[in-house]
Design an enzyme around this catalytic site. Structure first.
Site, PDB file in Angstrom:
ATOM      1  N   GLY A 123       0.828  -1.200   0.000  1.00 43.17           N
ATOM      2  CA  GLY A 123       0.000   0.000   0.000  1.00 43.17           C
ATOM      3  C   GLY A 123       0.863   1.250   0.000  1.00 43.17           C
ATOM      4  O   GLY A 123       1.967   1.243   0.555  1.00 43.17           O
ATOM      5  N   GLN A 169       3.043   9.991   0.982  1.00 43.23           N
ATOM      6  CA  GLN A 169       4.373   9.396   1.144  1.00 43.23           C
ATOM      7  C   GLN A 169       5.345   9.764   0.032  1.00 43.23           C
ATOM      8  O   GLN A 169       6.557   9.624   0.195  1.00 43.23           O
ATOM      9  CB  GLN A 169       4.262   7.869   1.230  1.00 43.23           C
ATOM     10  CG  GLN A 169       3.536   7.387   2.469  1.00 43.23           C
ATOM     11  CD  GLN A 169       3.364   5.887   2.450  1.00 43.23           C
ATOM     12  OE1 GLN A 169       2.405   5.388   1.892  1.00 43.23           O
ATOM     13  NE2 GLN A 169       4.315   5.155   3.019  1.00 43.23           N
ATOM     14  N   CYS A 174       5.637   0.013   7.154  1.00 44.50           N
ATOM     15  CA  CYS A 174       5.316   1.192   6.347  1.00 44.50           C
ATOM     16  C   CYS A 174       6.549   1.547   5.532  1.00 44.50           C
ATOM     17  O   CYS A 174       7.660   1.551   6.065  1.00 44.50           O
ATOM     18  CB  CYS A 174       4.946   2.361   7.271  1.00 44.50           C
ATOM     19  SG  CYS A 174       4.548   3.879   6.400  1.00 44.50           S
ATOM     20  N   LEU A 175       6.356   1.855   4.259  1.00 44.44           N
ATOM     21  CA  LEU A 175       7.488   2.231   3.413  1.00 44.44           C
ATOM     22  C   LEU A 175       8.148   3.509   3.916  1.00 44.44           C
ATOM     23  O   LEU A 175       9.313   3.756   3.613  1.00 44.44           O
ATOM     24  CB  LEU A 175       7.030   2.402   1.959  1.00 44.44           C
ATOM     25  CG  LEU A 175       6.648   1.074   1.280  1.00 44.44           C
ATOM     26  CD1 LEU A 175       5.981   1.327  -0.062  1.00 44.44           C
ATOM     27  CD2 LEU A 175       7.891   0.217   1.104  1.00 44.44           C
ATOM     28  N   HIS A 180      -4.642   2.130   7.412  1.00 45.63           N
ATOM     29  CA  HIS A 180      -3.266   2.624   7.483  1.00 45.63           C
ATOM     30  C   HIS A 180      -3.025   3.719   6.428  1.00 45.63           C
ATOM     31  O   HIS A 180      -2.427   4.761   6.727  1.00 45.63           O
ATOM     32  CB  HIS A 180      -2.325   1.423   7.273  1.00 45.63           C
ATOM     33  CG  HIS A 180      -0.873   1.737   7.213  1.00 45.63           C
ATOM     34  ND1 HIS A 180       0.032   1.266   8.138  1.00 45.63           N
ATOM     35  CD2 HIS A 180      -0.133   2.460   6.320  1.00 45.63           C
ATOM     36  CE1 HIS A 180       1.238   1.705   7.827  1.00 45.63           C
ATOM     37  NE2 HIS A 180       1.181   2.421   6.724  1.00 45.63           N
ATOM     38  N   GLU A 181      -3.517   3.474   5.202  1.00 53.28           N
ATOM     39  CA  GLU A 181      -3.273   4.432   4.104  1.00 53.28           C
ATOM     40  C   GLU A 181      -4.118   5.698   4.254  1.00 53.28           C
ATOM     41  O   GLU A 181      -3.642   6.803   3.958  1.00 53.28           O
ATOM     42  CB  GLU A 181      -3.522   3.770   2.743  1.00 53.28           C
ATOM     43  CG  GLU A 181      -2.683   2.520   2.447  1.00 53.28           C
ATOM     44  CD  GLU A 181      -1.196   2.695   2.651  1.00 53.28           C
ATOM     45  OE1 GLU A 181      -0.696   3.836   2.553  1.00 53.28           O
ATOM     46  OE2 GLU A 181      -0.522   1.685   2.919  1.00 53.28           O
ATOM     47  N   HIS A 213      -2.475   8.032   6.512  1.00 55.11           N
ATOM     48  CA  HIS A 213      -1.433   8.848   5.855  1.00 55.11           C
ATOM     49  C   HIS A 213      -2.025  10.129   5.269  1.00 55.11           C
ATOM     50  O   HIS A 213      -1.423  11.203   5.376  1.00 55.11           O
ATOM     51  CB  HIS A 213      -0.778   8.078   4.707  1.00 55.11           C
ATOM     52  CG  HIS A 213       0.337   7.161   5.119  1.00 55.11           C
ATOM     53  ND1 HIS A 213       1.485   7.603   5.740  1.00 55.11           N
ATOM     54  CD2 HIS A 213       0.502   5.820   4.964  1.00 55.11           C
ATOM     55  CE1 HIS A 213       2.289   6.571   5.959  1.00 55.11           C
ATOM     56  NE2 HIS A 213       1.724   5.470   5.498  1.00 55.11           N
TER      57      HIS A 213
HETATM   58  C1  QAP Z   1       0.918  -0.782   5.005  1.00 54.29           C
HETATM   59  O1  QAP Z   1       3.072  -1.110   4.105  1.00 54.29           O
HETATM   60  C2  QAP Z   1       0.619  -2.035   5.790  1.00 54.29           C
HETATM   61  O2  QAP Z   1       9.807  -1.712   6.450  1.00 54.29           O
HETATM   62  C3  QAP Z   1       1.713  -0.983   3.740  1.00 54.29           C
HETATM   63  O3  QAP Z   1      11.754  -2.358   4.751  1.00 54.29           O
HETATM   64  C4  QAP Z   1       1.623  -2.959   6.085  1.00 54.29           C
HETATM   65  O4  QAP Z   1       3.670  -1.898   2.115  1.00 54.29           O
HETATM   66  C5  QAP Z   1      -0.638  -2.266   6.257  1.00 54.29           C
HETATM   67  C6  QAP Z   1       7.786  -2.289   3.472  1.00 54.29           C
HETATM   68  C7  QAP Z   1       1.331  -4.118   6.800  1.00 54.29           C
HETATM   69  C8  QAP Z   1      -0.934  -3.425   6.968  1.00 54.29           C
HETATM   70  C9  QAP Z   1       0.048  -4.356   7.241  1.00 54.29           C
HETATM   71  C10 QAP Z   1       8.144  -1.979   4.766  1.00 54.29           C
HETATM   72  C11 QAP Z   1       8.795  -2.628   2.587  1.00 54.29           C
HETATM   73  C12 QAP Z   1       6.400  -2.241   3.009  1.00 54.29           C
HETATM   74  C13 QAP Z   1       9.454  -2.010   5.176  1.00 54.29           C
HETATM   75  C14 QAP Z   1       3.991  -1.613   3.242  1.00 54.29           C
HETATM   76  C15 QAP Z   1      10.468  -2.352   4.288  1.00 54.29           C
HETATM   77  C16 QAP Z   1      10.140  -2.662   2.982  1.00 54.29           C
HETATM   78  C17 QAP Z   1       5.367  -1.731   3.747  1.00 54.29           C
HETATM   79 CO    CO Z   2       2.530   3.550   5.469  1.00 54.45          CO
END
Ligand code: QAP
Ligand code: CO
Length: 168
Positions: A46, A51, A92-93, A134-135, A138
């Site tokens: 997401g 972001q 989270c990215l 979550h999004e 943001h």
């Molecule tokens: C939000 O997050 C989310 O730390 C989206 O090193 C995540 O795509 C909602 C990511 C989990 C619910 C559950 C994170 C990639 C990606 C990192 C993501 C990383 C590389 C996060």
């Molecule tokens: Co995020």
């Protein structure tokens, strides 16, 4: 298509409240494609426009295993439905390298527009429901680390600030 730069916590620009999208044109479509490319390359499930330092109400999500279900949510309006709160590990990215448990109700109804401005509604459960919350957070300038204890959030902030200094 181009990959966009992702802002990282504690960048103050992540606290901006995004404005509604009013124009559905080719530039919007291009931005959405770039957001998908950026998310898929990360890889992530997401990404909110906030972001990538674009303060408009746009979210892209794909929770499939094989990048086969791209979903676009413009001007999303989320309603958290009844249900039991569940703990899920979130990442989270904008907070790379950290994963922490957050409690949310994994059942929502979402009203949004697609890239053509067409309105639609859907109900979501599980990972998709959590990701939507979550999004949308943001877009309101909120991060999942805001739900953690001050001790945990400060530890994450200091580690990321150190990395950012090393990079500069
Ligand atoms: C939000 O997050 C989310 O730390 C989206 O090193 C995540 O795509 C909602 C990511 C989990 C619910 C559950 C994170 C990639 C990606 C990192 C993501 C990383 C590389 C996060
Ligand atoms: Co995020």
């Amino acid at each position: 298509m181009s990959k966009l730069q992702i802002l990282e916590f504690p960048d103050p620009r992540l606290r901006t409240v995004a404005k509604p999208v009013q124009t559905f044109d080719a530039a919007l479509s291009q931005l959405i494609d770039d957001m998908f490319e950026t998310m898929y390359e990360a890889p992530g499930i997401g990404l909110a426009a906030t972001q990538v330092d674009v303060h408009k109400r746009i979210v892209v999500i794909d929770v499939s295993e094989d990048k086969s279900e791209p979903m676009v949510f413009i001007n999303p309006d989320i309603e958290v439905l009844d249900g039991d709160p569940e703990e899920m590990q979130e990442g989270c990215l904008s907070v790379p390298g950290f994963y922490e448990s957050v409690t949310r109700i994994p059942h929502v109804k979402i009203r949004a527009q697609d890239r053509n401005g067409e309105s639609y509604e859907m109900e979501a459960r599980g990972l998709l429901a959590v990701c939507l919350q979550h999004e949308v957070d943001h877009l309101n300038g909120k991060l999942y680390v805001d739900y953690l204890s001050n001790v945990k959030r400060t530890r994450i902030r200091k580690k990321l600030e150190k990395q950012h200094k090393m990079r500069a």
